[in-house]
Design a protein around this motif. Structure first.
Motif, PDB file in Angstrom:
ATOM      1  N   ALA B 332       0.882  -1.229   0.127  1.00  0.00           N
ATOM      2  CA  ALA B 332      -0.152   0.358   0.012  1.00  0.00           C
ATOM      3  C   ALA B 332       1.395   1.060   0.027  1.00  0.00           C
ATOM      4  CB  ALA B 332      -1.012  -0.194   1.154  1.00  0.00           C
ATOM      5  N   HIS B 333       1.914   1.302   0.507  1.00  0.00           N
ATOM      6  CA  HIS B 333       2.672   2.592   0.814  1.00  0.00           C
ATOM      7  C   HIS B 333       3.513   2.692  -0.734  1.00  0.00           C
ATOM      8  CE1 HIS B 333       6.493   4.781   1.530  1.00  0.00           C
ATOM      9  NE2 HIS B 333       5.787   5.170   2.888  1.00  0.00           N
ATOM     10  N   SER B 334       3.795   2.137  -1.462  1.00  0.00           N
ATOM     11  CA  SER B 334       4.513   1.673  -2.463  1.00  0.00           C
ATOM     12  C   SER B 334       3.484   2.238  -3.660  1.00  0.00           C
ATOM     13  CB  SER B 334       5.481   0.386  -3.153  1.00  0.00           C
ATOM     14  OG  SER B 334       5.483   0.736  -3.789  1.00  0.00           O
ATOM     15  N   ASP B 335       1.731   2.300  -3.485  1.00  0.00           N
ATOM     16  CA  ASP B 335       1.332   2.733  -4.575  1.00  0.00           C
ATOM     17  C   ASP B 335       1.016   4.528  -4.056  1.00  0.00           C
ATOM     18  OD1 ASP B 335       0.612   0.407  -5.312  1.00  0.00           O
ATOM     19  OD2 ASP B 335      -1.397  -0.662  -4.629  1.00  0.00           O
ATOM     20  N   GLU B 336       1.168   4.287  -2.539  1.00  0.00           N
ATOM     21  CA  GLU B 336       0.986   5.594  -2.429  1.00  0.00           C
ATOM     22  C   GLU B 336       1.971   6.788  -2.913  1.00  0.00           C
ATOM     23  OE1 GLU B 336       0.149   5.843   2.332  1.00  0.00           O
ATOM     24  OE2 GLU B 336       0.312   8.518   1.973  1.00  0.00           O
ATOM     25  N   SER B 337       2.920   6.164  -2.420  1.00  0.00           N
ATOM     26  CA  SER B 337       3.911   6.397  -2.881  1.00  0.00           C
ATOM     27  C   SER B 337       4.537   7.192  -3.845  1.00  0.00           C
ATOM     28  CB  SER B 337       5.681   5.861  -2.503  1.00  0.00           C
ATOM     29  OG  SER B 337       7.161   6.573  -2.163  1.00  0.00           O
ATOM     30  N   ARG B 338       4.098   5.844  -4.782  1.00  0.00           N
ATOM     31  CA  ARG B 338       4.140   6.462  -6.458  1.00  0.00           C
ATOM     32  C   ARG B 338       3.091   7.985  -6.951  1.00  0.00           C
ATOM     33  NH1 ARG B 338       4.924   1.173  -6.807  1.00  0.00           N
ATOM     34  NH2 ARG B 338       3.133   0.457  -7.210  1.00  0.00           N
ATOM     35  N   GLY B 339       1.708   6.900  -5.967  1.00  0.00           N
ATOM     36  CA  GLY B 339       0.412   8.831  -6.411  1.00  0.00           C
ATOM     37  C   GLY B 339       0.840   9.458  -6.030  1.00  0.00           C
ATOM     38  N   LEU B 340       1.279  10.081  -5.210  1.00  0.00           N
ATOM     39  CA  LEU B 340       1.708  11.123  -4.327  1.00  0.00           C
ATOM     40  C   LEU B 340       3.066  11.747  -5.661  1.00  0.00           C
ATOM     41  CD1 LEU B 340       2.139  10.837  -0.837  1.00  0.00           C
ATOM     42  CD2 LEU B 340       0.741  12.302  -2.021  1.00  0.00           C
ATOM     43  N   THR B 341       3.971  11.283  -5.936  1.00  0.00           N
ATOM     44  CA  THR B 341       4.793  11.881  -6.968  1.00  0.00           C
ATOM     45  C   THR B 341       4.360  11.356  -8.233  1.00  0.00           C
ATOM     46  OG1 THR B 341       6.487   9.457  -6.018  1.00  0.00           O
ATOM     47  CG2 THR B 341       7.069  10.956  -8.134  1.00  0.00           C
ATOM     48  N   ALA B 342       3.127  10.974  -8.488  1.00  0.00           N
ATOM     49  CA  ALA B 342       2.596  11.500  -9.883  1.00  0.00           C
ATOM     50  C   ALA B 342       1.482  12.299  -9.743  1.00  0.00           C
ATOM     51  CB  ALA B 342       1.659  10.230 -10.449  1.00  0.00           C
ATOM     52  N   TRP B 343       1.241  12.649  -8.967  1.00  0.00           N
ATOM     53  CA  TRP B 343       0.695  13.996  -8.192  1.00  0.00           C
ATOM     54  C   TRP B 343       1.142  15.340  -8.491  1.00  0.00           C
ATOM     55  CZ3 TRP B 343      -0.164  16.336  -2.623  1.00  0.00           C
ATOM     56  CH2 TRP B 343      -1.096  17.079  -3.426  1.00  0.00           C
ATOM     57  N   LEU B 344       2.090  15.130  -7.321  1.00  0.00           N
ATOM     58  CA  LEU B 344       3.185  16.363  -7.703  1.00  0.00           C
ATOM     59  C   LEU B 344       3.645  16.567  -9.229  1.00  0.00           C
ATOM     60  CD1 LEU B 344       5.253  16.000  -4.805  1.00  0.00           C
ATOM     61  CD2 LEU B 344       3.484  17.089  -4.670  1.00  0.00           C
ATOM     62  N   HIS B 345       3.383  15.860 -10.138  1.00  0.00           N
ATOM     63  CA  HIS B 345       4.021  16.354 -11.071  1.00  0.00           C
ATOM     64  C   HIS B 345       2.877  16.428 -12.103  1.00  0.00           C
ATOM     65  CE1 HIS B 345       6.971  15.720 -14.823  1.00  0.00           C
ATOM     66  NE2 HIS B 345       5.199  15.074 -15.092  1.00  0.00           N
ATOM     67  N   ALA B 346       1.823  16.291 -11.644  1.00  0.00           N
ATOM     68  CA  ALA B 346       0.814  16.259 -12.669  1.00  0.00           C
ATOM     69  C   ALA B 346       0.478  17.863 -12.300  1.00  0.00           C
ATOM     70  CB  ALA B 346      -0.388  15.482 -12.539  1.00  0.00           C
ATOM     71  N   ARG B 347       0.375  17.880 -11.205  1.00  0.00           N
ATOM     72  CA  ARG B 347       0.689  19.889 -10.417  1.00  0.00           C
ATOM     73  C   ARG B 347       1.306  20.796 -11.301  1.00  0.00           C
ATOM     74  NH1 ARG B 347      -1.911  21.674  -5.842  1.00  0.00           N
ATOM     75  NH2 ARG B 347      -0.054  23.023  -5.297  1.00  0.00           N
ATOM     76  N   ARG B 348       2.936  20.113 -11.365  1.00  0.00           N
ATOM     77  CA  ARG B 348       3.744  21.078 -12.213  1.00  0.00           C
ATOM     78  C   ARG B 348       3.471  21.234 -13.243  1.00  0.00           C
ATOM     79  NH1 ARG B 348       7.122  19.017  -7.611  1.00  0.00           N
ATOM     80  NH2 ARG B 348       7.675  16.850  -9.348  1.00  0.00           N
ATOM     81  N   THR B 349       3.482  20.007 -14.487  1.00  0.00           N
ATOM     82  CA  THR B 349       2.940  20.166 -15.398  1.00  0.00           C
ATOM     83  C   THR B 349       1.122  21.090 -15.723  1.00  0.00           C
ATOM     84  OG1 THR B 349       1.857  17.808 -15.086  1.00  0.00           O
ATOM     85  CG2 THR B 349       4.399  18.471 -16.396  1.00  0.00           C
ATOM     86  N   GLY B 350       0.788  20.960 -14.925  1.00  0.00           N
ATOM     87  CA  GLY B 350      -0.687  21.662 -15.284  1.00  0.00           C
ATOM     88  C   GLY B 350      -2.118  21.046 -15.341  1.00  0.00           C
ATOM     89  N   ASP B 351      -1.745  19.163 -15.821  1.00  0.00           N
ATOM     90  CA  ASP B 351      -2.581  18.312 -15.880  1.00  0.00           C
ATOM     91  C   ASP B 351      -3.518  17.895 -14.829  1.00  0.00           C
ATOM     92  OD1 ASP B 351      -4.206  16.242 -16.859  1.00  0.00           O
ATOM     93  OD2 ASP B 351      -2.164  14.986 -17.406  1.00  0.00           O
ATOM     94  N   ALA B 352      -4.576  18.916 -14.292  1.00  0.00           N
ATOM     95  CA  ALA B 352      -5.310  18.740 -13.391  1.00  0.00           C
ATOM     96  C   ALA B 352      -6.302  17.503 -13.361  1.00  0.00           C
ATOM     97  CB  ALA B 352      -6.418  19.769 -13.771  1.00  0.00           C
ATOM     98  N   PRO B 353      -7.175  17.026 -14.830  1.00  0.00           N
ATOM     99  CA  PRO B 353      -7.527  15.545 -14.305  1.00  0.00           C
ATOM    100  C   PRO B 353      -6.581  14.827 -14.027  1.00  0.00           C
ATOM    101  CG  PRO B 353      -8.319  17.002 -16.413  1.00  0.00           C
ATOM    102  CD  PRO B 353      -7.236  17.289 -15.958  1.00  0.00           C
ATOM    103  N   ALA B 354      -5.259  14.351 -14.368  1.00  0.00           N
ATOM    104  CA  ALA B 354      -4.155  13.097 -13.925  1.00  0.00           C
ATOM    105  C   ALA B 354      -3.484  13.540 -12.523  1.00  0.00           C
ATOM    106  CB  ALA B 354      -2.554  13.807 -14.963  1.00  0.00           C
ATOM    107  N   ALA B 355      -4.060  15.119 -11.940  1.00  0.00           N
ATOM    108  CA  ALA B 355      -3.330  15.037 -10.844  1.00  0.00           C
ATOM    109  C   ALA B 355      -4.687  14.671  -9.926  1.00  0.00           C
ATOM    110  CB  ALA B 355      -3.156  17.291 -10.897  1.00  0.00           C
TER     111      ALA B 355
END
Lengths: 55, 560
Positions: B332-355
């Motif tokens: 579960a922690h591994s999934d969470e870590s991947r999800g957070l990294t993807a979320w921060l990346h999507a925020r930086r690129t402005g991709d709101a649905p992916a974030a």
């Protein structure tokens, strides 16, 4: 019956200015207490705003 | 810990204690022994007040609290600045004017001998029984993770505090607390810097705070009026204010600190120093815990931070269940870590649905990981109910695992310095109150100062040994600690009621307040068992009950 209340007479409440603060810019105790109150308000506002600042 | 860590640990602790003993050697008169020298600066007084309140638990457990539930605990301290203002304006000038050694001496002057003895007795009961906790609480955590024997840890900590408190008196406590607090803040600052430095390269400080916000760890202020919520703005301001007023205004372990030195100005500025810095100090310690929480979203933490307990139980009957829960947690922690990294990346690129999708996935994985942690704690606690909160082990786990040698020694020294400095403040107060309010007042009045200095030293040693004994005994009776904590929180309100009556209800005399205090204390005990409200509110209830009953009894008593 009125007791010997704090050894202070009715017309002499605790003195707020009996001592100089010797602090730069805040020479009276009233000023120090006001500054403490202002700093508290600033802290509460900042803390309350944290989630908004980093949302 | 390696040799360098032990060198830093022993060097800083023993060096500070030896310095305190050396600098204050030869104190013979009662005033300088109990109240300190006349030239104590306001800064030293302020630091001493802060160090006496901030025990090892403050620095060891509070980051864990920030990790588990965020910044909300800081509200507990919202009433403190106002309590310190009240003490500075109304209490201090009177204590100074009467030149008292203890707060209870004031009650004797204002009311009578029995009210003075009641105040001193309640203090000795509460602090005396609770005296072992300031040593025991950090000792149990540090001995568990270090593999040290807990009895040696308790005895060593207690003896260092006794030796310099007894030899140098109030001045030695003031002097050593200044350097001990220096060690504590240096250690905490170093831990904070290394924690931020060790965040993943792609996670900035701002990103870390954003992650914390989305897990509600930055929710510091709650204006809810629900009395069942433990920490709200109102319970902190009112309940916390009354608690602080009682602790700083009527508890000799604090009154003794700010009556050090010889000027009203020094005492007032010492209190104002705490009025300004208490909230920021608690905030930064909690923030350290919040940053630890973010750090462990990207770095896999153990499913149970008290690894010693986990290993013991994993090797016993519930081992298979614990290992299965650990596997669930890691996945579960591994999934969470991947999800957070993807979320921060999507925020930086402005991709709101992916974030939004990544954020939802991360929160869902976090809930699964939390579930595995909760179940693990349940399994381990079912096997050993004496285990304390796992959050106490979060910060020390990080220190031992991620900090460089030398800094580890500094941090462990900081925890012991906090335990010793808080203990020293308590011991001085217990010795002073026993000597001045009971022994000199009731048993042997009229003897020379030298006799009472010797008596005070003996009582301080006695209370130190009681504290060590209690801390050793506490291993066998965890429920006793809980009982002492509860007693502490429900005594304070009534004691404050006695002092506020003394200061503000001028028509009330000693007999009325004495019986009112006893009745109010009984009332608080009954309400404690009948209600399920935050313990902070008992400070308000006890105080109000004592003052109201005092007025009522005074009106009923025959006029002289």
């Amino acid at each position: 019956m009125v007791y010997n209340f704090l050894m202070i007479s009715d017309d002499a409440p605790p003195d707020l200015t009996d001592d100089a603060t010797e602090l730069p810019g805040v020479s009276t105790w009233r000023g120090v207490y006001l500054a403490v109150g202002v700093i508290f308000v600033v802290w509460v506002v900042l803390l309350a705003a944290l989630p908004w600042l980093f949302s | 810990m390696n040799a360098l860590d032990y060198l830093v640990l022993l060097g800083s602790l023993l060096g500070i204690a030896a310095y305190g003993v050396w600098m204050t050697r030869g104190r013979r008169d009662l005033k300088s022994y109990l109240k300190g020298s006349a030239n104590t600066s306001w800064f030293t007084i302020g630091v001493s007040v802060m160090a006496t309140q901030a025990s090892a638990v403050t620095f060891l457990s509070t980051p864990g609290q920030g990790y588990e539930s965020g910044l909300g605990f800081v509200q507990n301290y919202f009433g403190a600045p106002f309590a310190l203002l009240v003490i500075s304006i109304f209490f201090l000038p009177i204590y100074r004017k009467l030149d008292v050694y203890t707060a209870y001496e004031f009650l004797g002057r204002r009311f009578d001998a029995k009210t003075r003895s009641l105040g001193a007795g309640l203090f000795l009961l509460q602090r005396g029984f609770g005296a072992g906790i300031t040593i025991y609480a950090p000792a149990i955590v540090l001995s568990t993770v270090m593999g040290w024997r807990i009895d040696f840890t308790i005895i060593g900590t207690g003896l260092v505090a006794i030796v310099y408190t007894v030899s140098g008196g109030s001045d030695a406590v003031n002097l050593t607390q200044r350097y001990q607090l220096g060690v504590i803040f240096a250690g905490m600052f170093a831990a904070g810097c290394i924690l931020v430095y060790r965040l993943p390269a792609e996670v900035s400080f701002r990103d870390a705070m954003t992650v914390a916000t989305h897990f509600h760890r930055l929710d510091a202020v709650d204006f809810s009026l629900d009395p069942h919520r433990r920490y709200t703005f109102w319970s902190g301001l009112l309940g916390g204010g009354f608690l602080a007023l009682s602790y700083f205004g009527a508890d000799q372990s604090q009154v003794g600190r700010y009556l050090s030195g010889d000027s009203l100005r020094g005492s007032r500025l010492g209190l104002m120093f705490n009025a300004v810095f208490k909230i920021p100090m608690q905030f930064f310690i909690l923030l350290l815990g919040v940053l630890l929480f973010v750090f462990y979203q990207f770095e896999t933490p153990p499913v149970f931070f008290n690894q010693t307990a986990w290993r013991q139980q994993a090797g016993a009957g519930s081992g298979d269940r614990l290992r299965a829960l650990e596997a669930d947690f890691t996945a579960a922690h591994s999934d969470e870590s991947r999800g957070l990294t993807a979320w921060l990346h999507a925020r930086r690129t402005g991709d709101a649905p992916a974030a939004e999708a990544a954020r939802s996935a991360a929160l869902a994985a976090h809930a699964r990981a939390d579930q595995a942690r909760t179940e693990t704690a349940g399994v381990i606690r079912a096997a050993d109910p004496r285990l304390g909160s796992d959050s106490d082990y979060i910060f020390i786990h990080f220190i031992l695992r991620y900090l460089p040698h030398g800094i580890i020694g500094l941090l462990v020294a900081a925890f012991f310095a906090a335990a010793i400095s808080a203990k020293a403040g308590e011991l001085t107060a217990l010795g002073a109150t026993t000597t001045v309010d009971l022994y000199r007042h009731l048993v042997r009045p009229g003897l020379p100062d030298a006799h009472f200095v010797a008596a005070s030293r003996s009582f301080t040693v006695l209370w130190g040994l009681v504290a060590i004994g209690f801390a050793l005994f506490a291993q066998l009776a965890e429920n006793l600690i809980q009982a002492v904590n509860i007693l502490g929180s429900i005594f304070y309100g009534v004691v404050l009621g006695v002092f506020l009556t003394a200061f503000f209800l001028r028509r009330v005399g000693g007999t009325a307040v004495f019986w009112a205090a006893l009745a109010a204390q009984g009332g608080v005990f009954i309400l404690y068992h009948a209600l399920s409200i935050s313990y902070l509110w008992y400070n308000v209830i006890g105080c109000a009950l004592c003052m109201a009953l005092s007025v009522l009894l005074q009106a009923m008593l025959p006029r002289k």
